[in-house]
Design an enzyme around this catalytic site. Sequence first.
Site, PDB file in Angstrom:
ATOM      1  N   LYS A 166       2.739  -3.615 -13.161  1.00 36.63           N
ATOM      2  CA  LYS A 166       3.894  -4.417 -12.477  1.00 36.63           C
ATOM      3  C   LYS A 166       3.438  -5.753 -11.906  1.00 36.63           C
ATOM      4  CE  LYS A 166       7.328  -3.023  -8.815  1.00 36.63           C
ATOM      5  NZ  LYS A 166       7.396  -2.082  -7.835  1.00 36.63           N
TER       6      LYS A 166
ATOM      7  N   GLU B  91      -8.410  -3.373 -13.500  1.00 31.94           N
ATOM      8  CA  GLU B  91      -8.922  -2.567 -14.543  1.00 31.94           C
ATOM      9  C   GLU B  91      -8.162  -2.740 -15.699  1.00 31.94           C
ATOM     10  OE1 GLU B  91      -9.344  -0.208 -10.594  1.00 31.94           O
ATOM     11  OE2 GLU B  91      -7.926  -1.443 -11.379  1.00 31.94           O
TER      12      GLU B  91
ATOM     13  N   GLY C 229       5.538   2.067  -8.915  1.00 25.98           N
ATOM     14  CA  GLY C 229       4.467   2.437  -9.830  1.00 25.98           C
ATOM     15  C   GLY C 229       4.451   3.953 -10.377  1.00 25.98           C
ATOM     16  N   ARG C 230       4.198   4.587  -9.362  1.00 26.43           N
ATOM     17  CA  ARG C 230       4.036   6.259  -9.741  1.00 26.43           C
ATOM     18  C   ARG C 230       5.479   6.970  -9.896  1.00 26.43           C
ATOM     19  NH1 ARG C 230       2.680   5.073  -4.662  1.00 26.43           N
ATOM     20  NH2 ARG C 230       3.657   5.950  -2.835  1.00 26.43           N
TER      21      ARG C 230
ATOM     22  N   GLU D 114      -0.722  10.091  -3.142  1.00 24.64           N
ATOM     23  CA  GLU D 114      -0.593   8.453  -2.979  1.00 24.64           C
ATOM     24  C   GLU D 114       0.713   8.440  -1.884  1.00 24.64           C
ATOM     25  OE1 GLU D 114      -1.902   5.442  -5.551  1.00 24.64           O
ATOM     26  OE2 GLU D 114       0.184   5.083  -5.613  1.00 24.64           O
TER      27      GLU D 114
ATOM     28  N   HIS E  21     -11.063  30.928 -16.132  1.00 26.48           N
ATOM     29  CA  HIS E  21     -12.622  30.900 -16.337  1.00 26.48           C
ATOM     30  C   HIS E  21     -12.960  29.936 -15.440  1.00 26.48           C
ATOM     31  CE1 HIS E  21     -12.169  34.311 -19.307  1.00 26.48           C
ATOM     32  NE2 HIS E  21     -10.917  33.661 -19.675  1.00 26.48           N
TER      33      HIS E  21
ATOM     34  N   LYS F 238      -8.806  -2.578  -3.833  1.00 24.95           N
ATOM     35  CA  LYS F 238      -8.562  -3.999  -4.942  1.00 24.95           C
ATOM     36  C   LYS F 238      -9.114  -4.899  -4.222  1.00 24.95           C
ATOM     37  CE  LYS F 238      -4.519  -1.934  -7.286  1.00 24.95           C
ATOM     38  NZ  LYS F 238      -3.089  -2.390  -7.503  1.00 24.95           N
TER      39      LYS F 238
END
Length: 553
Positions: free
Chosen positions: A214, A220, A275-276, A361, A392, A520
Amino acid sequence: MLPGNLPDTPPPDQTAAWRALEAHAARLRPLHLRSLFDADPDRVQAFTLEAEGILLDWSKNRIDRAAAEALFALAREMDFAGWRERLFAGEPVNLTEGRAALHMALRNRSGRPMRVQGEDVMPRVQAELERMRRFAHSVHSGGWKGHTGRPITDVVHIGIGGSELGPRLVVRALEPWQRPVPRVQFVSNMDDADLQSALRGLDPARTLFIVASKTFTTAETLTNAGRARRWLVDGLGDAAAVRRHFVAISADARRVAEFGIDEENRFTLWDWVGGRYSLWSAIGLPIVLSLGMGVFEALLEGAHAMDEHFRTAEPEANLPLVLALLGVWYGNFLDADSHAVLPYDALLEWLPAWLQQLDMESCGKGVDRAGRPVGYATGQVIWGRPGTDGQHSFYQYLHQSRRIVPCDFLAAIEPRPGQEFPHRSLLASFLAQPEALMNGKGREAVLAELDTEGMSAEEIEWQVAHRLLPGNRPSNSLLYRRLDAATLGRLLAMYEHKAFAQGVLWAINPFDQWSVEEGKRLSRVIDRELAEGRVGEGHDPSTRALLERCLQG
């Protein structure tokens, strides 16, 4: 009043409903779920909701009708209806950033306007959807040619968090609808192994990169994008190749241009899309490339249907609100600090990870809307894995640990074509596990089982304690007809609105994430110090020692 002339509400733990819920929790804590079913013959009907093709059975929760009424009273006291109206009206409910949170406009199929600061944003949304449609058609038809004139066969989507998790989840969940070409892969981790794994075997002349950020400052993403650009230029021998092999999804045209991506190859995000909450936007471009625009539009249709349900349904019949109330009930009154999401479909393997970001978040906040420190827990740890793998792995913990972990079990009634037999077994496990968690296994049942194994009386007695299952473990069961694009859209929108409703109930802002920004900032500071081979001022002794050790090699 809060910023944006939004009304304040008292902290939830100062309401009459909160005090009533504390009393209900004390009353219900010693009771077993079995006794709640015995006391209320109509319990299943009372605690079952069905809306937009999703059935929620919440009868296996440690709650009764009186406690449920108190939860709905809490929603009223926290002005749930008012905050829901403000959300859909495009008011700046993201208080700290002074922004609307109108991701619902991205999937608005009603034709009615949706406004931010008085502007109907729907024309811009529709224009961007049309751009996505035209671009995907050009790639699918072979009209979009790479630098050497060859069509695209592979797409690598580079992003992280909200710019990557949603599309990855959808592309995997709807795998039966994937087109053979282009093949879409996702890269998020800064570790070069992630990118190199995606690039292995790819032809630079036929590879398209999508860089999704954005702000176009995410370390990253830009690190991986820079490596991808070098790989492309080295492979094709011409820096001009970037123009035909890179597109961007970003709100920042200047930074995109500085990276070397043409403005005509930039898809737009708006500041009223978090963003999410962004997979419905141009962030969904890899979904369109992998599955086709028709599937993406079906995803939007499903999400819009859930938006309409959430917007109009009364509280007692509102799926996302009920889920949010249960989150508050367990997190604040029954000491459950985590929540497991357990889809009985391998194609939903990325659902728990997507929900981790969405819920944690959004709701992991330490102050309320007005900036007051909260005196109550907010948010829960979200985790999970598809059944039957989880059975399992960690179900032992769910059944016998002393900690209570509420669970969401999800399953489709209908199998995918050709999957009738394994799907029947999946459904059996989906139905069996919540039953076992609720009922447990008592001494008599264990003794009856052991009696058939030829053990001595002494050994049987020793074994009993290890095989007892206490039960009384709560869960929701969510059923839908089939997992297709529309159903997936409804499920994801349901959980989005659950996160918002929890924010209302806790009086917090579920749309900012300042701790992420601070991480960040510190990372950029330390990265400079590592590059310069020095330890700067201001670090705590532990970080300073670790940084010195890293510099020593």
